[in-house]
Design an enzyme around this catalytic site. Structure first.
Site, mmCIF file in Angstrom:
data_model
loop_
_atom_site.group_PDB
_atom_site.id
_atom_site.type_symbol
_atom_site.label_atom_id
_atom_site.label_comp_id
_atom_site.label_asym_id
_atom_site.label_seq_id
_atom_site.Cartn_x
_atom_site.Cartn_y
_atom_site.Cartn_z
ATOM 1 N N TYR A 1 6.389 -10.076 6.746
ATOM 2 C CA TYR A 1 6.370 -8.636 6.987
ATOM 3 C C TYR A 1 6.950 -8.332 8.368
ATOM 4 O O TYR A 1 6.898 -9.166 9.277
ATOM 5 C CB TYR A 1 4.942 -8.101 6.937
ATOM 6 C CG TYR A 1 4.389 -7.876 5.548
ATOM 7 C CD1 TYR A 1 4.489 -6.628 4.933
ATOM 8 C CD2 TYR A 1 3.759 -8.897 4.854
ATOM 9 C CE1 TYR A 1 3.960 -6.409 3.670
ATOM 10 C CE2 TYR A 1 3.228 -8.693 3.582
ATOM 11 C CZ TYR A 1 3.339 -7.446 3.005
ATOM 12 O OH TYR A 1 2.816 -7.230 1.742
ATOM 13 N N ASP B 1 0.816 -1.209 0.000
ATOM 14 C CA ASP B 1 0.000 0.000 0.000
ATOM 15 C C ASP B 1 0.855 1.267 0.000
ATOM 16 O O ASP B 1 2.085 1.216 0.133
ATOM 17 C CB ASP B 1 -0.911 0.015 1.237
ATOM 18 C CG ASP B 1 -2.017 -1.029 1.153
ATOM 19 O OD1 ASP B 1 -2.367 -1.435 0.041
ATOM 20 O OD2 ASP B 1 -2.519 -1.427 2.220
#
Length: 248
Positions: free
Chosen positions: A109, A52
């Site tokens: 992540y 994003d």
């Protein structure tokens, strides 16, 4: 046509995410433009993860198809023409059906929080000068691995067929004046990692209980979760594949 995988890294601060969109600057657009110019043919890339706006990648993987063999010096050429905040690490040939997104076995992540104000960490982490209950955070992380449906941590208007994610690792790590949340899964939903981090931080500060956190997961209602952490601290760190992506 031959298919190649390319490992890239980027600082996401000035990009509207990875995926190409109209009238905004994206990582995909910048890389495609550079490849198309250098290879003198239109090149489309597909990423393993559509990070994003503002999210960084220490290692994202993309694939692309070209008609001819690639010159050995292509990584050097790409790094020479790409902006300072995008880097190409390596390019290698894969099987025709290998897919950067769908062939991935897992993605990892990290979310980085720092407690002492540091101008050199701006854009690279979340400044959070509040005490946290580490035991409560670790209990939440352990709880995450026991669930598969993460609808509660998916932002609305997400067009997916399933909210099932297989979590392989979730833990918090303290590093001097920093705190890092590690999570690995086969796939992630839009906003999922930031939602998990923000909601766990509420537990760590005593705003909600561990039982509340469990209820939020089981409710499958994203309105109960918090997503109030910035993208600055989020990094895509690793994408894993099997040996079957390589030509025999």
């Amino acid at each position: 046509m031959s298919r190649y995988f390319m490992e890239i890294a980027y600082k996401g601060t000035r990009y509207a995410g990875f995926q190409k969109q109209k009238n905004v600057l994206t990582v995909q657009q910048v890389i495609e433009d550079a490849l198309s110019v250098l290879l003198k043919q239109p090149v489309h890339i597909m990423g393993s993860s559509r990070t994003d706006t503002g999210v960084h990648a220490r290692k994202n993987v993309v694939h692309f198809d070209v008609e001819d063999s690639l010159p050995d010096h292509l990584p050097y050429q790409l790094n020479a023409v790409l902006p300072h905040d995008i880097a190409v690490h390596t390019i290698y040939k894969v099987r025709e059906k290998a897919h950067a997104r769908f062939s991935a076995l897992s993605r990892r992540y990290e979310y980085m929080i720092y407690f002492r104000k540091d101008p050199f960490l701006k854009d690279f982490g979340y400044y959070f000068p509040y005490p946290l209950d580490m035991d409560a955070l670790q209990a939440c992380a352990k709880m995450i691995t026991a669930y598969k449906d993460f609808r509660s941590f998916s932002k609305k208007r997400t067009q997916v067929k399933t909210f099932i994610c297989h979590i392989q690792e979730a833990r918090w790590e303290k590093q001097e004046d920093r705190l890092i949340f590690h999570i690995r899964a086969n796939r992630f939903l839009r906003g999922m990692v930031r939602g998990l981090v923000a909601t766990q931080l509420k537990v760590g500060r005593g705003k909600i209980t561990i039982d509340d956190f469990r209820h939020i997961i089981e409710s499958q209602d994203h309105r109960l979760a918090s997503f109030a952490v910035p993208p600055d601290g989020l990094y895509l760190c690793e994408v894993q594949y099997g040996e079957d992506i390589f030509p025999t």
